[in-house]
Design a protein around this motif. Structure first.
Motif, PDB file in Angstrom:
ATOM      1  N   ILE A 255       0.859  -1.176   0.000  1.00  0.00           N
ATOM      2  CA  ILE A 255       0.000   0.000   0.000  1.00  0.00           C
ATOM      3  C   ILE A 255       0.897   1.228   0.000  1.00  0.00           C
ATOM      4  O   ILE A 255       1.760   1.379   0.864  1.00  0.00           O
ATOM      5  CB  ILE A 255      -0.953  -0.011   1.209  1.00  0.00           C
ATOM      6  N   GLY A 256       0.715   2.079  -0.979  1.00  0.00           N
ATOM      7  CA  GLY A 256       1.547   3.268  -1.148  1.00  0.00           C
ATOM      8  C   GLY A 256       1.444   4.231   0.020  1.00  0.00           C
ATOM      9  O   GLY A 256       0.570   4.110   0.880  1.00  0.00           O
ATOM     10  N   GLU A 257       2.328   5.213   0.005  1.00  0.00           N
ATOM     11  CA  GLU A 257       2.439   6.150   1.119  1.00  0.00           C
ATOM     12  C   GLU A 257       1.236   7.047   1.318  1.00  0.00           C
ATOM     13  O   GLU A 257       0.999   7.523   2.409  1.00  0.00           O
ATOM     14  CB  GLU A 257       3.687   7.018   0.930  1.00  0.00           C
ATOM     15  N   ASP A 258       0.485   7.334   0.275  1.00  0.00           N
ATOM     16  CA  ASP A 258      -0.639   8.254   0.424  1.00  0.00           C
ATOM     17  C   ASP A 258      -1.938   7.636  -0.093  1.00  0.00           C
ATOM     18  O   ASP A 258      -2.684   8.249  -0.823  1.00  0.00           O
ATOM     19  CB  ASP A 258      -0.345   9.587  -0.281  1.00  0.00           C
TER      20      ASP A 258
ATOM     21  N   HIS B  40      -4.978  -5.198  10.319  1.00  0.00           N
ATOM     22  CA  HIS B  40      -5.672  -5.287  11.601  1.00  0.00           C
ATOM     23  C   HIS B  40      -4.829  -6.067  12.615  1.00  0.00           C
ATOM     24  O   HIS B  40      -4.682  -5.633  13.769  1.00  0.00           O
ATOM     25  CB  HIS B  40      -7.041  -5.929  11.408  1.00  0.00           C
ATOM     26  N   ILE B  41      -4.270  -7.180  12.205  1.00  0.00           N
ATOM     27  CA  ILE B  41      -3.429  -7.995  13.102  1.00  0.00           C
ATOM     28  C   ILE B  41      -2.234  -7.188  13.603  1.00  0.00           C
ATOM     29  O   ILE B  41      -1.847  -7.289  14.757  1.00  0.00           O
ATOM     30  CB  ILE B  41      -2.957  -9.285  12.383  1.00  0.00           C
ATOM     31  N   ASN B  42      -1.662  -6.375  12.728  1.00  0.00           N
ATOM     32  CA  ASN B  42      -0.494  -5.574  13.080  1.00  0.00           C
ATOM     33  C   ASN B  42      -0.858  -4.222  13.714  1.00  0.00           C
ATOM     34  O   ASN B  42      -0.006  -3.337  13.825  1.00  0.00           O
ATOM     35  CB  ASN B  42       0.388  -5.353  11.851  1.00  0.00           C
ATOM     36  N   LYS B  43      -2.129  -4.076  14.074  1.00  0.00           N
ATOM     37  CA  LYS B  43      -2.632  -2.877  14.769  1.00  0.00           C
ATOM     38  C   LYS B  43      -2.409  -1.575  14.001  1.00  0.00           C
ATOM     39  O   LYS B  43      -2.240  -0.508  14.588  1.00  0.00           O
ATOM     40  CB  LYS B  43      -2.045  -2.784  16.182  1.00  0.00           C
ATOM     41  N   VAL B  44      -2.416  -1.686  12.667  1.00  0.00           N
ATOM     42  CA  VAL B  44      -2.369  -0.475  11.831  1.00  0.00           C
ATOM     43  C   VAL B  44      -3.767   0.115  11.760  1.00  0.00           C
ATOM     44  O   VAL B  44      -3.942   1.324  11.749  1.00  0.00           O
ATOM     45  CB  VAL B  44      -1.834  -0.814  10.409  1.00  0.00           C
ATOM     46  N   LEU B  45      -4.778  -0.766  11.737  1.00  0.00           N
ATOM     47  CA  LEU B  45      -6.192  -0.341  11.715  1.00  0.00           C
ATOM     48  C   LEU B  45      -6.871  -0.803  12.989  1.00  0.00           C
ATOM     49  O   LEU B  45      -6.585  -1.810  13.533  1.00  0.00           O
ATOM     50  CB  LEU B  45      -6.921  -0.932  10.516  1.00  0.00           C
TER      51      LEU B  45
ATOM     52  N   LYS C  43     -16.022  -7.917   3.460  1.00  0.00           N
ATOM     53  CA  LYS C  43     -15.039  -7.721   4.529  1.00  0.00           C
ATOM     54  C   LYS C  43     -13.819  -8.599   4.288  1.00  0.00           C
ATOM     55  O   LYS C  43     -13.784  -9.352   3.317  1.00  0.00           O
ATOM     56  CB  LYS C  43     -15.667  -7.995   5.884  1.00  0.00           C
ATOM     57  N   SER C  44     -12.851  -8.497   5.164  1.00  0.00           N
ATOM     58  CA  SER C  44     -11.559  -9.154   4.944  1.00  0.00           C
ATOM     59  C   SER C  44     -11.661 -10.664   4.794  1.00  0.00           C
ATOM     60  O   SER C  44     -10.812 -11.275   4.153  1.00  0.00           O
ATOM     61  CB  SER C  44     -10.585  -8.800   6.069  1.00  0.00           C
ATOM     62  N   SER C  45     -12.677 -11.270   5.349  1.00  0.00           N
ATOM     63  CA  SER C  45     -12.818 -12.726   5.249  1.00  0.00           C
ATOM     64  C   SER C  45     -13.421 -13.162   3.907  1.00  0.00           C
ATOM     65  O   SER C  45     -13.455 -14.353   3.596  1.00  0.00           O
ATOM     66  CB  SER C  45     -13.678 -13.262   6.394  1.00  0.00           C
ATOM     67  N   ASP C  46     -13.887 -12.200   3.108  1.00  0.00           N
ATOM     68  CA  ASP C  46     -14.477 -12.531   1.807  1.00  0.00           C
ATOM     69  C   ASP C  46     -13.384 -12.671   0.744  1.00  0.00           C
ATOM     70  O   ASP C  46     -12.376 -11.979   0.777  1.00  0.00           O
ATOM     71  CB  ASP C  46     -15.462 -11.440   1.373  1.00  0.00           C
TER      72      ASP C  46
ATOM     73  N   ASN D 285     -10.282  -7.207  -4.035  1.00  0.00           N
ATOM     74  CA  ASN D 285      -9.969  -8.467  -3.364  1.00  0.00           C
ATOM     75  C   ASN D 285      -8.612  -8.384  -2.650  1.00  0.00           C
ATOM     76  O   ASN D 285      -8.491  -8.798  -1.494  1.00  0.00           O
ATOM     77  CB  ASN D 285      -9.978  -9.605  -4.383  1.00  0.00           C
ATOM     78  N   GLN D 286      -7.597  -7.847  -3.324  1.00  0.00           N
ATOM     79  CA  GLN D 286      -6.275  -7.692  -2.710  1.00  0.00           C
ATOM     80  C   GLN D 286      -6.346  -6.776  -1.494  1.00  0.00           C
ATOM     81  O   GLN D 286      -5.721  -7.039  -0.469  1.00  0.00           O
ATOM     82  CB  GLN D 286      -5.271  -7.135  -3.723  1.00  0.00           C
ATOM     83  N   PHE D 287      -7.113  -5.703  -1.611  1.00  0.00           N
ATOM     84  CA  PHE D 287      -7.246  -4.783  -0.479  1.00  0.00           C
ATOM     85  C   PHE D 287      -7.947  -5.468   0.700  1.00  0.00           C
ATOM     86  O   PHE D 287      -7.518  -5.320   1.843  1.00  0.00           O
ATOM     87  CB  PHE D 287      -7.996  -3.519  -0.902  1.00  0.00           C
ATOM     88  N   LEU D 288      -8.988  -6.235   0.425  1.00  0.00           N
ATOM     89  CA  LEU D 288      -9.682  -6.950   1.500  1.00  0.00           C
ATOM     90  C   LEU D 288      -8.743  -7.902   2.233  1.00  0.00           C
ATOM     91  O   LEU D 288      -8.762  -7.995   3.463  1.00  0.00           O
ATOM     92  CB  LEU D 288     -10.886  -7.716   0.949  1.00  0.00           C
ATOM     93  N   HIS D 289      -7.907  -8.603   1.496  1.00  0.00           N
ATOM     94  CA  HIS D 289      -6.952  -9.519   2.123  1.00  0.00           C
ATOM     95  C   HIS D 289      -5.902  -8.755   2.928  1.00  0.00           C
ATOM     96  O   HIS D 289      -5.437  -9.242   3.956  1.00  0.00           O
ATOM     97  CB  HIS D 289      -6.299 -10.419   1.074  1.00  0.00           C
ATOM     98  N   SER D 290      -5.549  -7.562   2.488  1.00  0.00           N
ATOM     99  CA  SER D 290      -4.589  -6.728   3.217  1.00  0.00           C
ATOM    100  C   SER D 290      -5.170  -6.233   4.539  1.00  0.00           C
ATOM    101  O   SER D 290      -4.435  -6.024   5.503  1.00  0.00           O
ATOM    102  CB  SER D 290      -4.179  -5.518   2.372  1.00  0.00           C
ATOM    103  N   LEU D 291      -6.480  -6.054   4.590  1.00  0.00           N
ATOM    104  CA  LEU D 291      -7.121  -5.547   5.806  1.00  0.00           C
ATOM    105  C   LEU D 291      -6.838  -6.434   7.009  1.00  0.00           C
ATOM    106  O   LEU D 291      -6.596  -5.934   8.112  1.00  0.00           O
ATOM    107  CB  LEU D 291      -8.639  -5.440   5.613  1.00  0.00           C
TER     108      LEU D 291
END
Length: 178
Positions: free
Chosen positions: A63-66, A173-178, A134-137, A163-169
């Motif tokens: 995911i890019g910087e901005d 989330h696990i890494n506490k970014v979101l 959601k991320s599980s889809d 789809n790629q973005f959903l998997h990134s979520l």
């Protein structure tokens, strides 16, 4: 004294605008309009989410910087905005994914489409298919997402990008970014 204070505030404001994120003004206006209508809020702030390299390296597509922002209103989280580009037949298009605070897609929008053909992917009717995901889809073009005749490449590309973005979520989330 007043003039000096005015210039100081002006400089701080301009610095904030320049360094907070670098979306082109025309794109930012479209993003703001979609946030207003989706979350029914007039006063909000977009706050850039920085993703460190160790987390970004875990993602299938970095995911890019901005590209990823928190949306806050009155200091309360109301959702997230993700802005990126996806390939079309000979160019690429800009798209927006809005998530609610539970990381569920609230809206997708094609912001700028640069091809003569395939613009049907920007239709509200087609884009509604992504709402509630959601991320599980896991999305499959022509199975979970309806194909569009004449926009095969762009529609498939949008499906892959979301789809790629959903998997990134999940990783974010696990890494506490979101």
């Amino acid at each position: 004294m007043i003039l000096k204070r005015f210039f100081s505030l002006l400089l701080i404001g301009l610095s904030f605008l320049l360094f907070s994120f670098s979306l082109p003004n025309k794109l930012l206006k479209k993003v703001n309009k979609e946030i207003n209508s989706t979350f029914e809020v007039e006063d909000f702030q977009l706050k850039l989410i920085k993703i460190n390299d160790s987390v970004n390296n875990q993602l299938g597509k970095k995911i890019g910087e901005d590209h990823l922002f928190k949306i806050e209103s009155n200091s309360k989280l109301i959702g997230y905005a993700y802005i990126d580009k996806a390939p079309s037949k000979t160019d690429e298009f800009d798209y927006l994914v809005l998530l609610d605070k539970n990381l569920i897609i609230a809206k997708t929008k094609v912001l700028v489409y640069r091809e003569d053909y395939g613009g049907e992917i920007g239709s509200k009717r087609w884009l509604k298919q992504f709402i509630g995901k959601k991320s599980s889809d896991s999305l499959q073009y022509e199975q979970d997402i309806i194909a569009i005749s004449g926009a095969t490449i762009s529609a498939s590309s949008m499906t892959i990008a979301v789809n790629q973005f959903l998997h990134s979520l999940e990783i974010l989330h696990i890494n506490k970014v979101l």
